[in-house]
Write a protein that holds these residues in place. Structure first.
Motif, PDB file in Angstrom:
ATOM      1  N   SER A   1      -0.974  -4.680  -3.492  1.00  0.00           N
ATOM      2  CA  SER A   1      -0.398  -6.012  -3.288  1.00  0.00           C
ATOM      3  C   SER A   1       0.073  -6.161  -1.846  1.00  0.00           C
ATOM      4  O   SER A   1       0.421  -5.176  -1.181  1.00  0.00           O
ATOM      5  CB  SER A   1       0.769  -6.243  -4.241  1.00  0.00           C
ATOM      6  OG  SER A   1       1.858  -5.401  -3.909  1.00  0.00           O
ATOM      7  N   VAL A   2       0.089  -7.406  -1.376  1.00  0.00           N
ATOM      8  CA  VAL A   2       0.527  -7.676  -0.004  1.00  0.00           C
ATOM      9  C   VAL A   2       1.961  -7.190   0.241  1.00  0.00           C
ATOM     10  O   VAL A   2       2.232  -6.578   1.280  1.00  0.00           O
ATOM     11  CB  VAL A   2       0.381  -9.176   0.330  1.00  0.00           C
ATOM     12  CG1 VAL A   2       1.076  -9.517   1.654  1.00  0.00           C
ATOM     13  CG2 VAL A   2      -1.092  -9.559   0.396  1.00  0.00           C
ATOM     14  N   PRO A   3       2.916  -7.404  -0.689  1.00  0.00           N
ATOM     15  CA  PRO A   3       4.276  -6.892  -0.441  1.00  0.00           C
ATOM     16  C   PRO A   3       4.320  -5.375  -0.272  1.00  0.00           C
ATOM     17  O   PRO A   3       5.072  -4.867   0.569  1.00  0.00           O
ATOM     18  CB  PRO A   3       5.050  -7.343  -1.686  1.00  0.00           C
ATOM     19  CG  PRO A   3       4.335  -8.559  -2.148  1.00  0.00           C
ATOM     20  CD  PRO A   3       2.887  -8.280  -1.886  1.00  0.00           C
ATOM     21  N   LEU A   4       3.515  -4.643  -1.045  1.00  0.00           N
ATOM     22  CA  LEU A   4       3.496  -3.189  -0.900  1.00  0.00           C
ATOM     23  C   LEU A   4       2.934  -2.773   0.453  1.00  0.00           C
ATOM     24  O   LEU A   4       3.458  -1.866   1.109  1.00  0.00           O
ATOM     25  CB  LEU A   4       2.670  -2.557  -2.020  1.00  0.00           C
ATOM     26  CG  LEU A   4       3.331  -2.450  -3.395  1.00  0.00           C
ATOM     27  CD1 LEU A   4       2.363  -1.835  -4.402  1.00  0.00           C
ATOM     28  CD2 LEU A   4       4.609  -1.633  -3.329  1.00  0.00           C
ATOM     29  N   VAL A   5       1.873  -3.440   0.880  1.00  0.00           N
ATOM     30  CA  VAL A   5       1.280  -3.116   2.175  1.00  0.00           C
ATOM     31  C   VAL A   5       2.246  -3.465   3.299  1.00  0.00           C
ATOM     32  O   VAL A   5       2.418  -2.693   4.257  1.00  0.00           O
ATOM     33  CB  VAL A   5      -0.055  -3.851   2.367  1.00  0.00           C
ATOM     34  CG1 VAL A   5      -0.631  -3.567   3.750  1.00  0.00           C
ATOM     35  CG2 VAL A   5      -1.052  -3.451   1.289  1.00  0.00           C
ATOM     36  N   ARG A   6       2.903  -4.611   3.173  1.00  0.00           N
ATOM     37  CA  ARG A   6       3.854  -5.029   4.209  1.00  0.00           C
ATOM     38  C   ARG A   6       4.967  -3.991   4.350  1.00  0.00           C
ATOM     39  O   ARG A   6       5.335  -3.596   5.458  1.00  0.00           O
ATOM     40  CB  ARG A   6       4.451  -6.393   3.859  1.00  0.00           C
ATOM     41  CG  ARG A   6       5.448  -6.911   4.900  1.00  0.00           C
ATOM     42  CD  ARG A   6       6.107  -8.204   4.466  1.00  0.00           C
ATOM     43  NE  ARG A   6       5.131  -9.263   4.250  1.00  0.00           N
ATOM     44  CZ  ARG A   6       4.862  -9.803   3.054  1.00  0.00           C
ATOM     45  NH1 ARG A   6       5.516  -9.365   1.976  1.00  0.00           N
ATOM     46  NH2 ARG A   6       3.992 -10.762   2.943  1.00  0.00           N
ATOM     47  N   SER A   7       5.481  -3.525   3.219  1.00  0.00           N
ATOM     48  CA  SER A   7       6.548  -2.515   3.257  1.00  0.00           C
ATOM     49  C   SER A   7       6.052  -1.214   3.884  1.00  0.00           C
ATOM     50  O   SER A   7       6.773  -0.571   4.654  1.00  0.00           O
ATOM     51  CB  SER A   7       7.066  -2.253   1.841  1.00  0.00           C
ATOM     52  OG  SER A   7       7.678  -3.407   1.300  1.00  0.00           O
TER      53      SER A   7
END
Length: 258
Positions: free
Chosen positions: A221-227
């Protein structure tokens, strides 16, 4: 992709000096094993022993207190370190972010000496250990530096006699502090998927915008990658200019590719 973060100066240092009676200085330390106190002539103090002491002071929380005290979990040593003000917490954040620092000790010793025919005492705020010389740090707001110059002067004289560095640290810029404080929220490596971190490091993200990089791993997911990317900012796998606000348009650069 890795983002390497470059700090443009963690606060400001002041240079002051005073004379100290030869042979009068000593350092008292508190054992991390049983809390016992040991006093050592200053010219016999070894930095390696200071790396394992407990903080000299204990502090309490009470309603209405003027100081902001607490503990900070440092990713540098995977342990909690105390602070007694928001500015001391800021210094901890910058030390934790500094790749040249591998160990941090709070309130390492009580320094005593005879200065101007009077006994003087001082407890430095931190001692930093790493790739260079040990650094003794005092933290003080810019507005209160003048009142502390005498104490900082004789402290600097004694610290530099041992061949160590001495630093008086004041407020960093608002932007630098905001950036480091934000990235510190992503410092705990245990919270990140090792497989995702491995894929991000293996990808060719040098020169890619942060927002685009967040969408480059469809299996996550984008939030996981961003983190994960922000964690790699913290570890300085990627570089970024701390003097500018962090934005989604920031271009990722590997630290060794800048």
């Amino acid at each position: 992709m890795s983002v390497s973060i470059e700090s443009s100066g963690c606060g400001k240092a002041t240079d002051v000096g005073q004379s100290v009676k030869p042979g009068s200085a000593s350092a008292a330390t508190r054992s991390s094993l049983d809390g016992s106190v040991r006093s050592t002539p200053w010219d016999q103090v070894e930095s390696c022993r200071l790396a394992s002491v407990s903080p000299w002071r204990n502090f309490r929380w009470r309603n209405g207190q003027r100081h902001y005290s607490g503990t900070y979990w440092s990713s540098t040593g995977c342990t909690h370190i105390i602070y007694e003000s928001r500015l001391e917490l800021a210094r901890l954040l910058f030390a934790d972010f500094d790749l040249d620092v591998n160990h941090i000790v709070a309130q390492p010793f009580l320094l005593s000496a005879e200065v101007d025919d009077r006994p003087r005492k001082h407890i430095p705020d931190y001692m930093l250990f790493g790739s260079g010389l040990p650094t003794v740090v005092d933290v003080k707001p810019q507005s209160r530096l003048a009142k502390a110059q005498f104490t900082f002067g004789w402290t600097r004289e004694l610290v530099e006699q041992r061949g160590w560095r001495y630093q008086v640290w004041t407020e960093p810029t608002d932007t630098e502090l905001a950036n480091v404080r934000f990235l510190a929220g992503f410092r705990r490596y245990q919270l990140f998927d090792p497989q995702l971190l491995e894929q991000v490091r293996a990808a060719d993200l040098d020169g890619v915008a942060f927002a685009e990089a967040c969408r480059s791993f469809p299996d996550f997911s984008v939030p996981l990658v961003r983190s994960a990317l922000l964690h790699l900012f913290w570890t300085q796998y990627f570089t970024v200019d701390l003097a500018r606000p962090l934005q989604s348009s920031a271009v990722l650069r590997k630290r060794n590719c800048v």
